[in-house]
Motif scaffolding. Structure first.
Motif, PDB file in Angstrom:
ATOM      1  N   ALA A  11       0.813  -1.214   0.000  1.00 47.88           N
ATOM      2  CA  ALA A  11       0.000   0.000   0.000  1.00 47.88           C
ATOM      3  C   ALA A  11       0.848   1.265   0.000  1.00 47.88           C
ATOM      4  O   ALA A  11       0.390   2.315  -0.452  1.00 47.88           O
ATOM      5  N   ILE A  12       2.113   1.176   0.467  1.00 46.80           N
ATOM      6  CA  ILE A  12       2.908   2.398   0.597  1.00 46.80           C
ATOM      7  C   ILE A  12       4.057   2.519  -0.398  1.00 46.80           C
ATOM      8  O   ILE A  12       4.528   3.623  -0.645  1.00 46.80           O
ATOM      9  N   ILE A  13       4.515   1.405  -0.981  1.00 52.01           N
ATOM     10  CA  ILE A  13       5.644   1.522  -1.903  1.00 52.01           C
ATOM     11  C   ILE A  13       5.164   1.936  -3.286  1.00 52.01           C
ATOM     12  O   ILE A  13       4.062   1.588  -3.708  1.00 52.01           O
ATOM     13  N   VAL A  14       5.994   2.711  -3.953  1.00 52.05           N
ATOM     14  CA  VAL A  14       5.700   3.183  -5.305  1.00 52.05           C
ATOM     15  C   VAL A  14       6.955   3.040  -6.156  1.00 52.05           C
ATOM     16  O   VAL A  14       8.051   2.816  -5.639  1.00 52.05           O
ATOM     17  N   CYS A  15       6.809   3.195  -7.440  1.00 52.07           N
ATOM     18  CA  CYS A  15       7.928   3.134  -8.362  1.00 52.07           C
ATOM     19  C   CYS A  15       8.900   4.271  -8.037  1.00 52.07           C
ATOM     20  O   CYS A  15       8.487   5.437  -7.968  1.00 52.07           O
ATOM     21  N   PRO A  16      10.182   3.965  -7.837  1.00 49.48           N
ATOM     22  CA  PRO A  16      11.139   5.028  -7.539  1.00 49.48           C
ATOM     23  C   PRO A  16      11.416   5.943  -8.729  1.00 49.48           C
ATOM     24  O   PRO A  16      11.927   7.041  -8.551  1.00 49.48           O
ATOM     25  N   ASP A  17      11.044   5.526  -9.926  1.00 44.30           N
ATOM     26  CA  ASP A  17      11.300   6.343 -11.115  1.00 44.30           C
ATOM     27  C   ASP A  17      10.187   7.358 -11.365  1.00 44.30           C
ATOM     28  O   ASP A  17      10.445   8.536 -11.553  1.00 44.30           O
ATOM     29  N   CYS A  18       8.921   6.891 -11.350  1.00 43.21           N
ATOM     30  CA  CYS A  18       7.813   7.783 -11.700  1.00 43.21           C
ATOM     31  C   CYS A  18       6.769   7.926 -10.596  1.00 43.21           C
ATOM     32  O   CYS A  18       5.798   8.654 -10.763  1.00 43.21           O
ATOM     33  N   HIS A  19       6.932   7.192  -9.497  1.00 38.01           N
ATOM     34  CA  HIS A  19       6.017   7.206  -8.347  1.00 38.01           C
ATOM     35  C   HIS A  19       4.662   6.587  -8.672  1.00 38.01           C
ATOM     36  O   HIS A  19       3.668   6.879  -8.007  1.00 38.01           O
ATOM     37  N   GLY A  20       4.621   5.726  -9.684  1.00 29.92           N
ATOM     38  CA  GLY A  20       3.394   5.020 -10.033  1.00 29.92           C
ATOM     39  C   GLY A  20       3.141   3.839  -9.094  1.00 29.92           C
ATOM     40  O   GLY A  20       4.025   3.409  -8.351  1.00 29.92           O
TER      41      GLY A  20
END
Length: 60
Positions: A11-20
Protein backbone atom coordinates in the motif's frame (compact mmCIF):
# COMPACT_ATOMS: atom_id res chain seq x y z
CA UNK A 1 5.97 -19.78 -5.39
CA UNK A 2 3.77 -17.14 -3.75
CA UNK A 3 5.02 -13.64 -3.07
CA UNK A 4 5.35 -13.02 0.63
CA UNK A 5 4.73 -9.25 0.67
CA UNK A 6 2.46 -7.70 3.26
CA UNK A 7 -0.55 -5.71 2.09
CA UNK A 8 0.66 -2.81 4.26
CA UNK A 9 3.97 -2.69 2.37
CA UNK A 10 2.26 -2.89 -1.02
CA UNK A 11 0.00 0.00 0.00
CA UNK A 12 2.91 2.40 0.60
CA UNK A 13 5.64 1.52 -1.90
CA UNK A 14 5.70 3.18 -5.31
CA UNK A 15 7.93 3.13 -8.36
CA UNK A 16 11.14 5.03 -7.54
CA UNK A 17 11.30 6.34 -11.12
CA UNK A 18 7.81 7.78 -11.70
CA UNK A 19 6.02 7.21 -8.35
CA UNK A 20 3.39 5.02 -10.03
CA UNK A 21 1.55 2.16 -8.34
CA UNK A 22 3.31 -1.22 -8.18
CA UNK A 23 1.40 -4.45 -8.72
CA UNK A 24 2.86 -7.81 -7.64
CA UNK A 25 3.21 -10.61 -10.16
CA UNK A 26 4.39 -14.16 -9.48
CA UNK A 27 7.06 -15.65 -11.73
CA UNK A 28 8.99 -18.91 -11.92
CA UNK A 29 11.91 -17.19 -10.15
CA UNK A 30 9.76 -15.84 -7.32
CA UNK A 31 8.13 -12.59 -8.24
CA UNK A 32 8.32 -9.04 -9.39
CA UNK A 33 6.58 -5.71 -9.01
CA UNK A 34 5.26 -4.04 -12.16
CA UNK A 35 4.77 -0.28 -12.34
CA UNK A 36 1.35 0.59 -13.75
CA UNK A 37 2.56 3.98 -15.02
CA UNK A 38 5.97 3.61 -16.66
CA UNK A 39 6.06 -0.19 -17.03
CA UNK A 40 9.35 -0.84 -15.22
CA UNK A 41 9.54 -4.29 -13.63
CA UNK A 42 11.33 -4.62 -10.30
CA UNK A 43 12.53 -8.01 -9.03
CA UNK A 44 11.56 -9.46 -5.66
CA UNK A 45 14.42 -11.52 -4.18
CA UNK A 46 13.94 -13.56 -1.01
CA UNK A 47 10.66 -11.70 -0.37
CA UNK A 48 12.46 -8.32 -0.54
CA UNK A 49 11.50 -5.87 -3.31
CA UNK A 50 14.59 -4.51 -5.08
CA UNK A 51 13.39 -0.99 -5.86
CA UNK A 52 16.47 0.22 -7.71
CA UNK A 53 15.94 1.71 -11.16
CA UNK A 54 19.27 0.18 -12.24
CA UNK A 55 17.96 -3.30 -11.32
CA UNK A 56 14.59 -2.86 -13.06
CA UNK A 57 13.88 -4.04 -16.57
CA UNK A 58 11.58 -2.79 -19.29
CA UNK A 59 8.77 -5.05 -20.50
CA UNK A 60 9.33 -6.71 -23.76
Amino acid sequence: MALNLSPELLAIIVCPDCHGDLVPRETEDGGELVCQSCGLIYPVRDDIPVLLVDEARRPG
